[in-house]
Design a protein around this motif. Structure first.
Motif, PDB file in Angstrom:
ATOM      1  N   UNK A  19     -17.734 -27.112 -32.933  1.00 17.05           N
ATOM      2  CA  UNK A  19     -19.066 -26.710 -33.380  1.00 17.05           C
ATOM      3  C   UNK A  19     -19.640 -25.591 -32.526  1.00 17.05           C
ATOM      4  N   UNK A  20     -19.149 -25.448 -31.283  1.00 18.24           N
ATOM      5  CA  UNK A  20     -19.685 -24.425 -30.383  1.00 18.24           C
ATOM      6  C   UNK A  20     -19.331 -23.023 -30.866  1.00 18.24           C
ATOM      7  N   UNK A  21     -18.093 -22.821 -31.208  1.00 22.41           N
ATOM      8  CA  UNK A  21     -17.656 -21.530 -31.739  1.00 22.41           C
ATOM      9  C   UNK A  21     -17.962 -20.363 -30.821  1.00 22.41           C
ATOM     10  N   UNK A  22     -17.507 -19.193 -31.239  1.00 22.76           N
ATOM     11  CA  UNK A  22     -17.838 -17.979 -30.523  1.00 22.76           C
ATOM     12  C   UNK A  22     -17.054 -17.712 -29.248  1.00 22.76           C
ATOM     13  N   UNK A  23     -16.215 -18.644 -28.810  1.00 21.80           N
ATOM     14  CA  UNK A  23     -15.462 -18.448 -27.580  1.00 21.80           C
ATOM     15  C   UNK A  23     -13.972 -18.484 -27.904  1.00 21.80           C
ATOM     16  N   UNK A  24     -13.350 -17.343 -27.702  1.00 23.36           N
ATOM     17  CA  UNK A  24     -11.896 -17.286 -27.855  1.00 23.36           C
ATOM     18  C   UNK A  24     -11.265 -17.431 -26.476  1.00 23.36           C
ATOM     19  N   UNK A  25     -10.306 -18.322 -26.364  1.00 21.98           N
ATOM     20  CA  UNK A  25      -9.620 -18.546 -25.095  1.00 21.98           C
ATOM     21  C   UNK A  25      -8.135 -18.664 -25.349  1.00 21.98           C
ATOM     22  N   UNK A  26      -7.383 -18.261 -24.339  1.00 20.92           N
ATOM     23  CA  UNK A  26      -5.957 -18.543 -24.382  1.00 20.92           C
ATOM     24  C   UNK A  26      -5.786 -20.023 -24.048  1.00 20.92           C
ATOM     25  N   UNK A  27      -4.593 -20.528 -24.295  1.00 24.07           N
ATOM     26  CA  UNK A  27      -4.317 -21.923 -23.945  1.00 24.07           C
ATOM     27  C   UNK A  27      -4.533 -22.133 -22.453  1.00 24.07           C
ATOM     28  N   UNK A  28      -4.036 -21.221 -21.645  1.00 22.73           N
ATOM     29  CA  UNK A  28      -4.194 -21.320 -20.186  1.00 22.73           C
ATOM     30  C   UNK A  28      -5.667 -21.352 -19.789  1.00 22.73           C
ATOM     31  N   UNK A  29      -6.486 -20.479 -20.368  1.00 21.49           N
ATOM     32  CA  UNK A  29      -7.919 -20.442 -20.058  1.00 21.49           C
ATOM     33  C   UNK A  29      -8.593 -21.754 -20.461  1.00 21.49           C
ATOM     34  N   UNK A  30      -8.239 -22.261 -21.622  1.00 20.34           N
ATOM     35  CA  UNK A  30      -8.829 -23.517 -22.083  1.00 20.34           C
ATOM     36  C   UNK A  30      -8.446 -24.661 -21.151  1.00 20.34           C
ATOM     37  N   UNK A  31      -7.176 -24.696 -20.740  1.00 21.12           N
ATOM     38  CA  UNK A  31      -6.711 -25.774 -19.862  1.00 21.12           C
ATOM     39  C   UNK A  31      -7.438 -25.736 -18.517  1.00 21.12           C
ATOM     40  N   UNK A  32      -7.662 -24.548 -17.984  1.00 17.48           N
ATOM     41  CA  UNK A  32      -8.403 -24.419 -16.726  1.00 17.48           C
ATOM     42  C   UNK A  32      -9.841 -24.880 -16.939  1.00 17.48           C
ATOM     43  N   UNK A  33     -10.477 -24.409 -18.011  1.00  9.21           N
ATOM     44  CA  UNK A  33     -11.858 -24.758 -18.312  1.00  9.21           C
ATOM     45  C   UNK A  33     -12.058 -26.264 -18.467  1.00  9.21           C
ATOM     46  N   UNK A  34     -11.090 -26.946 -19.038  1.00  6.72           N
ATOM     47  CA  UNK A  34     -11.198 -28.375 -19.312  1.00  6.72           C
ATOM     48  C   UNK A  34     -10.660 -29.258 -18.182  1.00  6.72           C
ATOM     49  N   UNK A  35     -10.140 -28.667 -17.119  1.00  6.56           N
ATOM     50  CA  UNK A  35      -9.617 -29.452 -16.005  1.00  6.56           C
ATOM     51  C   UNK A  35      -8.289 -30.128 -16.318  1.00  6.56           C
ATOM     52  N   UNK A  36      -7.548 -29.592 -17.273  1.00  5.14           N
ATOM     53  CA  UNK A  36      -6.300 -30.219 -17.692  1.00  5.14           C
ATOM     54  C   UNK A  36      -5.251 -30.175 -16.585  1.00  5.14           C
ATOM     55  N   UNK A  37      -5.229 -29.094 -15.812  1.00  7.25           N
ATOM     56  CA  UNK A  37      -4.244 -28.968 -14.744  1.00  7.25           C
ATOM     57  C   UNK A  37      -4.365 -30.131 -13.751  1.00  7.25           C
ATOM     58  N   UNK A  38      -5.586 -30.394 -13.275  1.00  7.99           N
ATOM     59  CA  UNK A  38      -5.800 -31.512 -12.346  1.00  7.99           C
ATOM     60  C   UNK A  38      -5.448 -32.843 -13.003  1.00  7.99           C
TER      61      UNK A  38
END
Length: 137
Positions: A19-38
């Motif tokens: 629903x937020x829309x408007x933000x294009x991210x690569x998979x890597x950027x999304x994973x960093x943003x969401x804390x997936x790496x940790x």
């Protein structure tokens, strides 16, 4: 990248990110943003403990050690008390910088907890006992 990882996007009603829309991210950027790496790093550490050869060989583990496993993995507040409100830090040679990090950061505390489990459950040399606490024989 030369690995076996692949990703796909599921759209489910419970996910409000669409629903937020408007933000294009690569998979890597999304994973960093969401804390997936940790999250993945902690998952790998957990797997190293829970799928350890000791367990896979069906060796006996005393109930007190199973309680320790539960405390580290599922009750971080109690583990914090175990580390900081007992003689634990007097018994083990732990860098003051790491102690300071563990006081402020639950991720660091959990990482240390996995080291502690490797030491206490499997007898691995992941921690060093202070000389005065070593058994003389």
């Amino acid at each position: 990248k030369d690995n076996d990882e692949f990703y796909f996007l599921l759209r489910e009603d419970v996910c409000k990110g669409f629903e937020e829309g408007g933000v294009d991210r690569t998979i890597e950027e999304w994973m960093v943003n969401q804390g997936v790496k940790e999250y993945n790093e902690m998952g790998e550490m957990f797997k190293e403990i829970s799928l350890h050869d000791y367990f896979l060989q069906g060796k006996y583990i005393e109930p007190v050690k199973l309680e320790m496993f539960y405390m580290v993995c599922y009750d971080i507040d109690r583990f914090r008390e175990f580390i900081f409100e007992s003689t634990f830090l007097k018994r083990f040679d732990i860098e003051p910088e790491l102690v300071s990090k563990m006081e402020k950061d639950e991720i660091e505390l959990l990482k240390f907890g996995f080291k502690w489990l490797r030491f206490s459950l499997f007898g691995e040399k992941t921690l060093k006992v202070h000389e005065k606490y070593l058994k003389r024989g």
